[in-house]
Design an enzyme around this catalytic site. Structure first.
Site, short mmCIF file in Angstrom:
data_model
loop_
_atom_site.label_atom_id
_atom_site.label_comp_id
_atom_site.label_asym_id
_atom_site.label_seq_id
_atom_site.Cartn_x
_atom_site.Cartn_y
_atom_site.Cartn_z
N MET A 29 0.84 -1.20 0.00
CA MET A 29 0.00 0.00 0.00
C MET A 29 0.88 1.25 0.00
SD MET A 29 -3.37 -0.98 2.14
CE MET A 29 -2.69 -0.85 3.78
N GLY A 30 2.17 1.08 -0.29
CA GLY A 30 3.06 2.23 -0.44
C GLY A 30 3.58 2.77 0.87
N TYR A 31 4.18 3.97 0.79
CA TYR A 31 4.86 4.62 1.91
C TYR A 31 5.95 3.68 2.43
CZ TYR A 31 5.17 8.48 5.20
OH TYR A 31 5.59 9.59 5.89
N GLY A 35 10.87 -2.68 5.69
CA GLY A 35 10.10 -3.93 5.59
C GLY A 35 9.72 -4.20 4.15
N HIS A 36 9.15 -3.18 3.49
CA HIS A 36 8.79 -3.32 2.07
C HIS A 36 10.05 -3.60 1.24
CE1 HIS A 36 5.54 -0.36 3.38
NE2 HIS A 36 4.85 -1.39 2.95
N GLN A 60 -10.50 -3.09 1.58
CA GLN A 60 -10.06 -3.72 2.82
C GLN A 60 -10.13 -2.78 4.03
OE1 GLN A 60 -6.12 -4.49 1.01
NE2 GLN A 60 -5.24 -3.94 2.98
N LYS A 148 5.10 -9.72 9.31
CA LYS A 148 4.49 -8.62 10.10
C LYS A 148 2.96 -8.77 10.06
CE LYS A 148 3.59 -4.31 11.51
NZ LYS A 148 2.68 -3.73 10.61
N ASP A 149 2.44 -9.08 8.86
CA ASP A 149 0.99 -9.30 8.71
C ASP A 149 0.79 -10.82 8.60
OD1 ASP A 149 -0.12 -6.38 8.11
OD2 ASP A 149 1.81 -6.62 7.14
N ARG A 186 2.17 3.04 9.23
CA ARG A 186 1.29 3.74 10.18
C ARG A 186 2.04 4.37 11.34
NH1 ARG A 186 -2.36 -0.59 8.49
NH2 ARG A 186 -4.40 0.30 7.97
P1 AMP Z 1 1.57 -2.87 3.41
O1 AMP Z 1 2.08 -1.81 2.49
O2 AMP Z 1 1.53 -2.46 4.84
O3 AMP Z 1 0.30 -3.50 2.91
O4 AMP Z 1 2.65 -4.03 3.38
C1 AMP Z 1 3.07 -4.62 2.17
C2 AMP Z 1 3.89 -5.82 2.49
O5 AMP Z 1 5.01 -5.45 3.30
C3 AMP Z 1 3.13 -6.89 3.29
O6 AMP Z 1 3.50 -8.18 2.83
C4 AMP Z 1 3.60 -6.66 4.69
O7 AMP Z 1 3.52 -7.81 5.51
C5 AMP Z 1 5.04 -6.28 4.44
N1 AMP Z 1 5.56 -5.54 5.61
C6 AMP Z 1 5.00 -4.47 6.21
N2 AMP Z 1 5.72 -4.11 7.28
C7 AMP Z 1 6.76 -4.99 7.37
C8 AMP Z 1 7.86 -5.16 8.26
N3 AMP Z 1 8.05 -4.35 9.30
N4 AMP Z 1 8.72 -6.18 8.03
C9 AMP Z 1 8.54 -7.01 6.98
N5 AMP Z 1 7.52 -6.90 6.10
C10 AMP Z 1 6.65 -5.91 6.29
#
Ligand code: AMP
Length: 286
Positions: A29-31, A35-36, A60, A148-149, A186
């Site tokens: 979802m960007g930003y 982790g990304h 979602q 993380k998720d 977040r």
């Molecule tokens: P999101 O943009 O939050 O939907 O996350 C996109 C992907 O990045 C998802 O597979 C998340 O599980 C992963 N992600 C988000 N935060 C972390 C983190 N701190 N460490 C590893 N993967 C992450």
């Protein structure tokens, strides 16, 4: 790096590419944070082509949730993805992903009556729907998700198996700040005070895991202890703390050897989640 905004163009590009190039896909979802980036890095290592999507999926988010507050910075994301070596950044518009009301509805039957699925009704249906669409548009060989998720990763595993997507799921560990807070888009919505308190999310989960290391695998007691610690050390409101089998997300039985201890906490403008996955001896497994 190519930036593609049109769903049709993205799909045609991947169809033309043929199957001789291996394709890795990271849905986001960007930003972007580390982790990304860790997911993109792994995909780049393992595939000829890496596609990353940036899409804040309205389906979602619940009515009272933070879609408007969800942080966005496409210019930074473009730069970060380009610097990493991502080949294609797919940034669709909501109107292009959902041009009309859908005729079909995806329902999840298992793994969603606990954790975030219970607190966010419809969330994982929205996640499953967008991922089915993205998998059909991008047609990856491998897809990369963060633990993380963890519940999301468990649903993706089920979705790939149930619907026979010819895609390999790769999960990667949680990338944390130095003080232990799990990186999250977040986190920018925390006040300074909350940012300091937020380390207690990870600390409390570690405190809970220690009971298992010490041979006390008593879910109700551990959950209570972890909840109390978060309650005492933060101004946040505990949404849930749960100890379940992973990836099935069921109450633990004698035979389960992979356990998740997960928590969600509401701060004033951000809901944070975190988890630890470990075996019956309390040894971390992810
Ligand atoms: P999101 O943009 O939050 O939907 O996350 C996109 C992907 O990045 C998802 O597979 C998340 O599980 C992963 N992600 C988000 N935060 C972390 C983190 N701190 N460490 C590893 N993967 C992450």
């Amino acid at each position: 790096m190519q930036i593609i905004r049109s769903v049709k163009e993205m799909q045609q590009k991947m169809l033309k590419l043929g199957r001789e190039n291996s394709v890795g896909f990271v849905a986001t979802m960007g930003y972007f944070h580390e982790g990304h980036i860790s997911l993109m890095e792994e995909s780049i290592k393992e595939n000829d082509i890496t596609v990353t999507s940036v899409f804040v999926n309205p389906l979602q988010f619940g009515v009272n949730e933070d879609i408007e507050r969800y942080p966005r910075n496409l210019e930074n994301d473009k730069k970060a993805a380009e610097d990493m070596g991502v080949d294609i950044l797919f940034v669709p518009e909501a109107i292009d992903m959902y041009p009309s009301k859908m005729t079909l509805e995806i329902l999840t039957k298992e793994r969603t009556d606990v954790l975030c699925g219970r607190s966010r009704p419809g969330h994982f249906e929205g996640v499953a729907t967008v991922l089915i669409k993205l998998f059909n548009i991008v047609r990856p060989d491998k897809t990369y998700f963060g633990i993380k998720d963890a519940q999301q990763a468990s649903i993706v595993e089920a979705l790939i198996n149930d619907l026979n997507f010819p895609i390999e799921l790769v999960t990667l560990p949680i990338f944390r700040e130095k003080d232990g807070l799990a990186k999250s888009s977040r986190n920018v919505n925390l006040t300074n005070q909350e940012r300091q308190e937020s380390v207690w999310l990870h600390k409390a989960l570690e405190y809970g895991r220690q009971f298992v290391v010490d041979g006390e695998l008593n879910p109700a007691m551990i959950v209570k202890e972890v909840k109390n610690l978060i309650h005492d050390r933060t101004s946040g409101t505990v949404d849930y703390v749960e100890l379940l089998s992973y990836p099935e997300l069921k109450p633990i039985t004698e035979t389960d050897n992979n356990i998740i201890l997960a928590a969600a906490v509401h701060f004033s403008k951000a809901r944070l989640i975190d988890n630890l996955i470990f075996d019956r001896e309390g040894k971390l497994t992810s």
